[in-house]
Design an enzyme around this catalytic site. Structure first.
Site, short mmCIF file in Angstrom:
data_model
loop_
_atom_site.label_atom_id
_atom_site.label_comp_id
_atom_site.label_asym_id
_atom_site.label_seq_id
_atom_site.Cartn_x
_atom_site.Cartn_y
_atom_site.Cartn_z
CG ASP A 42 5.98 -6.19 -7.80
OD1 ASP A 42 6.12 -6.13 -6.90
OD2 ASP A 42 6.06 -5.47 -8.86
CB SER A 43 8.70 -8.50 -3.31
OG SER A 43 7.54 -9.27 -2.96
CG ASP A 81 2.15 -6.64 -6.27
OD1 ASP A 81 1.27 -5.65 -6.38
OD2 ASP A 81 3.28 -6.48 -5.80
CD GLU A 113 4.84 -0.99 -7.16
OE1 GLU A 113 5.56 -0.16 -7.61
OE2 GLU A 113 5.56 -2.11 -6.64
CD GLU A 179 7.63 -0.52 -0.18
OE1 GLU A 179 6.70 -1.20 -1.23
OE2 GLU A 179 8.79 -1.33 -0.37
O1 KIV Z 1 5.65 -6.71 -3.86
C1 KIV Z 1 5.46 -6.69 -2.69
O2 KIV Z 1 5.86 -7.90 -1.82
C2 KIV Z 1 4.98 -5.67 -2.09
C3 KIV Z 1 5.16 -5.27 -0.66
C4 KIV Z 1 6.69 -5.10 -0.28
C5 KIV Z 1 4.04 -4.54 0.04
O3 KIV Z 1 4.68 -4.89 -2.89
#
Ligand code: KIV
Length: 269
Positions: A42-43, A81, A113, A179
């Site tokens: 979700d980044s 994610d 998460e 993280e």
């Molecule tokens: O959303 C993401 O890319 C992440 C990574 C930074 C582990 O959760």
């Protein structure tokens, strides 16, 4: 071909590699480079969708990006994610949303998460055949409570992370992202678990590493302190776009080799 089982087998013998990707061409490059796992994180909210945080990212966005990544990937494990509030509010919705990422988008696993609220959900998903990657330490979906600070920096907080890591392993998670936590905490969590730990800003003693692809490529103008830029793709893209602009403006592009002429369509008027 990487599976959740081969990833677990690799842990402890060879470092596990994971990178994010959010589109087909990038996923193809990552896959061809023999990266073990691709995280459709979700980044994407900050990295490619222009949001300030990950909170606005929707399940539809993750589903569509995951499907694109899966279409371009032959070998890597594709992990989707689960975005903010797509899980943890209602059990049935959480299961349906996670299932959608496997059934419709062809993900191999989901990442959540994690916290105390995801232990039973992890168990339910794993029981149903949905592999879960847990995520502890800095969890950016909690930005409004935690900011982007290091986590697990005092004894109580560190013990809570170890405890939650054990609970997620016991509930059936197949791996754990850690993280922005101290390296010595990450080492202890790694030693305490049988499942692989994958660190980001967690030092060298996890079973694997993950970074955000736009940070690795140097596409963003800023990146977190624990990341490393391995190329300057932003400058190269800028150079290409400016060269295109200059050639269109000067008439150099398109040249003869980019055009074709048909004798039949001569003298139409
Ligand atoms: O959303 C993401 O890319 C992440 C990574 C930074 C582990 O959760």
């Amino acid at each position: 071909m990487t599976t959740t089982r081969t990833l677990r087998e690799k842990a402890g013998s060879e470092p596990i590699t994971m990178l994010t990707a959010y589109d087909a061409p990038t996923a193809a490059i990552v896959d061809e480079a023999d990266i073990d796992a691709i995280l459709v994180g979700d980044s994407m909210g900050n990295a490619v969708l222009g949001y300030e945080t990950t909170l606005p990212v929707t399940l539809d966005e993750v589903a569509s990006r995951t499907a694109a990544v899966a279409r371009a990937t032959d070998d890597a494990l594709v992990v989707a994610d689960m975005p903010f509030l797509s899980f943890g509010v209602d059990d049935a919705d959480s299961v349906e949303n996670a299932g959608r990422l496997l059934k419709e988008s062809d993900a191999d696993a989901v990442k959540l998460e994690s916290g105390p609220h995801t232990v039973e959900l992890t168990r339910r998903l794993a029981d149903l055949g949905i592999p879960v990657m847990a995520h502890l330490g800095l969890t950016p979906q909690h930005v409004n409570q935690l900011g982007y600070q290091r986590q697990g920096t005092d004894r109580d907080a560190a013990e809570r992370i170890v405890e939650l890591a054990r609970e997620h392993e016991e509930a059936g998670a197949f791996s754990l992202v850690l993280e922005h936590v101290p390296s010595n905490l990450a080492r202890q969590v790694t030693e305490a678990l049988d499942i692989p730990t994958i660190g980001i800003g967690a030092g060298p003693d996890t079973d694997g590493q993950v970074l955000v692809i736009t940070d690795v490529l140097g596409l963003d103008d800023s990146s977190p302190p624990f990341s490393k830029q391995f190329a300057d793709v932003r400058s190269e893209m800028k150079r290409a776009v400016e060269a295109y602009r200059d050639e269109v403006e000067s008439g150099e592009f398109p040249a003869d080799e980019h055009s074709h002429v048909e004798s039949d369509v001569e003298d139409l008027y």
